[in-house]
Scaffold this active site. Structure first.
Site, short mmCIF file in Angstrom:
data_model
loop_
_atom_site.label_atom_id
_atom_site.label_comp_id
_atom_site.label_asym_id
_atom_site.label_seq_id
_atom_site.Cartn_x
_atom_site.Cartn_y
_atom_site.Cartn_z
N THR A 44 0.78 -1.28 -0.03
CA THR A 44 -0.36 0.16 0.34
C THR A 44 0.33 1.46 0.50
O THR A 44 0.54 2.51 -0.37
CB THR A 44 -0.95 0.02 1.50
OG1 THR A 44 -0.11 -0.93 2.78
CG2 THR A 44 -2.31 -0.99 1.22
N TYR A 107 -12.83 -3.29 2.92
CA TYR A 107 -14.41 -3.42 2.29
C TYR A 107 -14.93 -4.28 2.63
O TYR A 107 -16.30 -3.81 3.46
CB TYR A 107 -14.40 -2.59 0.67
CG TYR A 107 -15.77 -2.16 0.68
CD1 TYR A 107 -15.96 -0.38 1.43
CD2 TYR A 107 -16.91 -3.00 0.13
CE1 TYR A 107 -17.60 -0.52 1.70
CE2 TYR A 107 -18.17 -2.01 0.10
CZ TYR A 107 -18.79 -1.01 0.82
OH TYR A 107 -19.72 -0.63 0.75
N TYR A 133 -0.88 -10.00 6.08
CA TYR A 133 -0.72 -8.51 6.26
C TYR A 133 -2.05 -8.17 7.05
O TYR A 133 -2.94 -7.70 6.07
CB TYR A 133 -0.54 -7.33 5.10
CG TYR A 133 -0.10 -6.13 5.76
CD1 TYR A 133 -0.21 -5.37 6.65
CD2 TYR A 133 0.49 -4.86 4.32
CE1 TYR A 133 0.11 -3.91 7.03
CE2 TYR A 133 -0.05 -3.54 4.37
CZ TYR A 133 0.46 -2.88 5.87
OH TYR A 133 0.81 -2.26 6.10
N ARG A 138 -6.39 0.47 7.98
CA ARG A 138 -6.53 0.87 6.38
C ARG A 138 -7.69 -0.18 5.99
O ARG A 138 -8.46 -0.24 4.93
CB ARG A 138 -5.63 1.10 5.82
CG ARG A 138 -4.46 1.84 6.38
CD ARG A 138 -3.47 1.82 5.64
NE ARG A 138 -3.58 2.30 4.25
CZ ARG A 138 -2.63 3.51 3.53
NH1 ARG A 138 -2.10 4.28 4.51
NH2 ARG A 138 -3.40 4.20 2.81
N LYS A 161 3.00 -9.35 9.00
CA LYS A 161 3.33 -8.08 9.48
C LYS A 161 2.04 -7.16 9.80
O LYS A 161 1.25 -7.25 9.86
CB LYS A 161 3.40 -7.02 7.99
CG LYS A 161 3.55 -5.91 7.77
CD LYS A 161 3.73 -4.76 6.96
CE LYS A 161 3.50 -3.48 7.09
NZ LYS A 161 3.13 -2.38 6.33
N ILE A 203 8.71 -4.46 8.12
CA ILE A 203 8.73 -3.96 7.28
C ILE A 203 8.20 -2.27 7.33
O ILE A 203 7.22 -1.47 7.79
CB ILE A 203 7.70 -4.26 6.33
CG1 ILE A 203 7.59 -5.97 6.20
CG2 ILE A 203 7.09 -3.68 4.81
CD1 ILE A 203 6.48 -6.86 5.37
#
Length: 298
Positions: A44, A107, A133, A138, A161, A203
Site C-alpha cells: 500500500t 471493505y 498483512y 486501513r 506484518k 517492514i
C-alpha cells in the site's frame, strides 16, 4: 529470509504521473547499497490500488531484476477478491519474487473464518512463502491472534506484518504463534518493542528515506543491542512520526522530494499534503540533516 529491515517501497511517478522506471531502479539500488535486508514492492505504500495490473507487474519485474537474486523480494498481492489475489500472486511468483505480502481483504469485512479461508486459498495458489498483512486501520478488519495461529499451520504461510498498532495484540500474537512463524512490525516507531518481544524485523516506511540507519536499528535488535537501537530511534523518531502526519505515502513521498530522491507525485485519491503538513515535513527533514542532501546515483 524475511528478517531485519525490509522497505515498503514507494512507487515513483513522473510529473505526468506515469511510472518512473529509471527512478525506481535508482531507488532500489540505493536500498541495496545501504544494506537493506529485503524489498517490498507494490504494497500500500507503493500505491498498489492505483497501479494497473501491467504497472504492478512491471514494478515487481524491475525490483527483482535489480535485486539480482541477492536481496529477497516480497511482492505485494492483496485485495478483496480472493480469486484475483490468487492470480496476481501466481503472476508475481512467475516473475521471481521470493515471497508474497498479502494485505487483508478490505471493505467487505470478512469474518475470521473468511480470513482463514482467504489466506489458505492464496497460499495454496503459490509455492513461495506468504506473509499476512494485518492493518485494521486501513482495511476495517483485524486478523486475530487465534486466526494467525491457525494460519501458521499452513506450510507456506510464513509470518505476519503486524500493523494493528496494539502492543497487547502483538504480545498475544507472539504468544500464540509457533517459533518458526515470523512476526514483523508494521510500524517504524514500534520496531524496538516488537523485536524485544520476539519479533524478527520491520517492514518499514521510513527506510525509504534512511535505509542505512533502519537496517542498523533492526540488526542491533536482532543482536540484542537495544541500547544502540534506541540511539538510532531517538535521532529519527521525528521522521518516523511525521511520515504519518497525513495518510501514507503522502508525507514520505513529499519528504523524498525534498531530499532529491524523486518527483513527489501521487495518483488520486492520494494528493499533495496541505501547506501546514508540508511545513512540518520540511522542518523535520531539515532537523535530521536530510534536506536537499540526498540524491540517487544514475
Amino acid at each position: 529470509m524475511f528478517t531485519g529491515c525490509g522497505t515498503a517501497l514507494v512507487t515513483p511517478f513522473r510529473s505526468d504521473l506515469s511510472l518512473d522506471e529509471s527512478t525506481l531502479r535508482k531507488l532500489v539500488r540505493r536500498q541495496i547499497e545501504a544494506g537493506i535486508s529485503f524489498l517490498v514492492p507494490c504494497g500500500t505504500t507503493g500505491e498498489s490500488p492505483t497501479l494497473t495490473r501491467a504497472e504492478h507487474l512491471r514494478v515487481v519485474e524491475i525490483v527483482v531484476d535489480e535485486a539480482k537474486g541477492k536481496t529477497p523480494v516480497l511482492g505485494g498481492a492483496g485485495g478483496y477478491n480472493t480469486h484475483e489475489v490468487m492470480e496476481l500472486a501466481r503472476e508475481l511468483e512467475r516473475r521471481g519474487v521470493d515471497g508474497i505480502l498479502s494485505v487483508t481483504p478490505y471493505y467487505n469485512k470478512p469474518t475470521q473464518e473468511g480470513l482463514f479461508l482467504h489466506y489458505q486459498a492464496v497460499a495454496g495458489a503459490v509455492g513461495v512463502p506468504v506473509i499476512v498483512y494485518s492493518v485494521q486501520s486501513r482495511t476495517g478488519v483485524n486478523v486475530e491472534p487465534a486466526t494467525l495461529a491457525r494460519l501458521a499451520k499452513i506450510e507456506n504461510i510464513a509470518g505476519v506484518k503486524e500493523a494493528s498498532g496494539s502492543m497487547p495484540q502483538i504480545v498475544n500474537v507472539l504468544h500464540e504463534v509457533p517459533p518458526h512463524f515470523t512476526v514483523l512490525s508494521g510500524d517504524d516507531a514500534m520496531t524496538i518493542p516488537v523485536m524485544a518481544l520476539g519479533g524478527r524485523g520491520i517492514i518499514s516506511v521510513v527506510s525509504n528515506q534512511i535505509p542505512g540507519p533502519m537496517s542498523q536499528l533492526a540488526r542491533a535488535c536482532l543482536a540484542g543491542d537495544f541500547a544502540a537501537a534506541r540511539q538510532i530511534q531517538a535521532r529519527y523518531l521525528p521522521l518516523m512520526n511525521v511520515n504519518f502526519v497525513e495518510s501514507n505515502p503522502i508525507p514520505v513521498k513529499a519528504a523524498m522530494g525534498l531530499m532529491g530522491l524523486l518527483t513527489p507525485g501521487m495518483r488520486l485519491p492520494m494528493c499533495p499534503p496541505s501547506p501546514e503538513s508540508m511545513a512540518k515535513i520540511a522542518a523535520v527533514v531539515e532537523s535530521v540533516g536530510l534536506l536537499g542532501k540526498v540524491s540517487v546515483a544514475s
